[in-house]
Design an enzyme around this catalytic site. Structure first.
Site, mmCIF file in Angstrom:
data_model
loop_
_atom_site.group_PDB
_atom_site.id
_atom_site.type_symbol
_atom_site.label_atom_id
_atom_site.label_comp_id
_atom_site.label_asym_id
_atom_site.label_seq_id
_atom_site.Cartn_x
_atom_site.Cartn_y
_atom_site.Cartn_z
ATOM 1 N N ASN A 9 0.801 -1.226 0.000
ATOM 2 C CA ASN A 9 0.000 0.000 0.000
ATOM 3 C C ASN A 9 0.836 1.279 0.000
ATOM 4 O O ASN A 9 0.300 2.369 0.141
ATOM 5 C CB ASN A 9 -0.979 0.006 1.177
ATOM 6 C CG ASN A 9 -0.288 -0.040 2.521
ATOM 7 O OD1 ASN A 9 0.916 -0.259 2.606
ATOM 8 N ND2 ASN A 9 -1.044 0.149 3.578
ATOM 9 N N CYS A 10 2.134 1.168 -0.208
ATOM 10 C CA CYS A 10 3.010 2.346 -0.283
ATOM 11 C C CYS A 10 2.896 2.958 -1.689
ATOM 12 O O CYS A 10 3.060 2.260 -2.696
ATOM 13 C CB CYS A 10 4.451 1.939 0.012
ATOM 14 S SG CYS A 10 5.663 3.237 -0.270
ATOM 15 N N ASP A 11 2.622 4.248 -1.758
ATOM 16 C CA ASP A 11 2.462 4.921 -3.050
ATOM 17 C C ASP A 11 3.713 4.828 -3.917
ATOM 18 O O ASP A 11 3.625 4.623 -5.131
ATOM 19 C CB ASP A 11 2.092 6.393 -2.855
ATOM 20 C CG ASP A 11 0.673 6.570 -2.350
ATOM 21 O OD1 ASP A 11 -0.158 5.661 -2.550
ATOM 22 O OD2 ASP A 11 0.398 7.629 -1.751
ATOM 23 N N ARG A 14 3.972 1.424 -5.373
ATOM 24 C CA ARG A 14 2.994 1.289 -6.469
ATOM 25 C C ARG A 14 3.523 1.902 -7.758
ATOM 26 O O ARG A 14 3.361 1.338 -8.840
ATOM 27 C CB ARG A 14 1.675 1.961 -6.094
ATOM 28 C CG ARG A 14 0.861 1.188 -5.110
ATOM 29 C CD ARG A 14 -0.488 1.856 -4.920
ATOM 30 N NE ARG A 14 -1.186 1.250 -3.812
ATOM 31 C CZ ARG A 14 -1.855 1.932 -2.898
ATOM 32 N NH1 ARG A 14 -1.937 3.247 -2.964
ATOM 33 N NH2 ARG A 14 -2.467 1.307 -1.932
#
Length: 118
Positions: A9-11, A14
């Site tokens: 879930n780390c931008d 991603r």
């Protein structure tokens, strides 16, 4: 084979995953949280990456550490206690960590990925 380490879930992770997919680069993604991290891998990171680059001292997790835990990271290199703290708190690691051939890169910059996979 290319391996990308991070947290789903780390931008920034991603963005790195999207770049690899968009540029048709095969890779294995390993999530620090769900897949875990072996001490051997972490020791390898610590040998190849300066601790200032590897440890995220701006993270919420860092701010929650006690002063004695933070002191484990004061030496020239990461000792056993510091590595154990990183294993138990994977969000202390900057991410993503990309391993591709002889390259190891922390963080994501499209220009650097372009250089590596040119």
């Amino acid at each position: 084979m290319t391996t990308l380490y991070g947290i789903k879930n780390c931008d920034t992770v991603r963005k790195a995953r999207r770049w690899l997919d968009d540029n048709n680069q095969e890779f294995i993604f390993l999530d620090f949280r769900s897949d875990g991290l072996e001490m051997k891998t972490l020791q390898s990171f610590a040998k190849q990456i300066e601790k200032e680059v590897l440890v995220n001292k701006r993270s919420t997790t860092w701010k929650q550490l006690s002063d004695s835990q933070k002191a484990q990271f004061d030496g020239e290199s990461l000792g056993t206690e510091a590595l154990e703290t990183l294993l138990n708190n994977p969000t202390l690691l900057k991410r993503p960590v990309l391993l591709s051939g002889k390259n190891i890169v922390v963080g994501f910059k499209p220009e650097r990925y372009t250089e590596i996979f040119a």
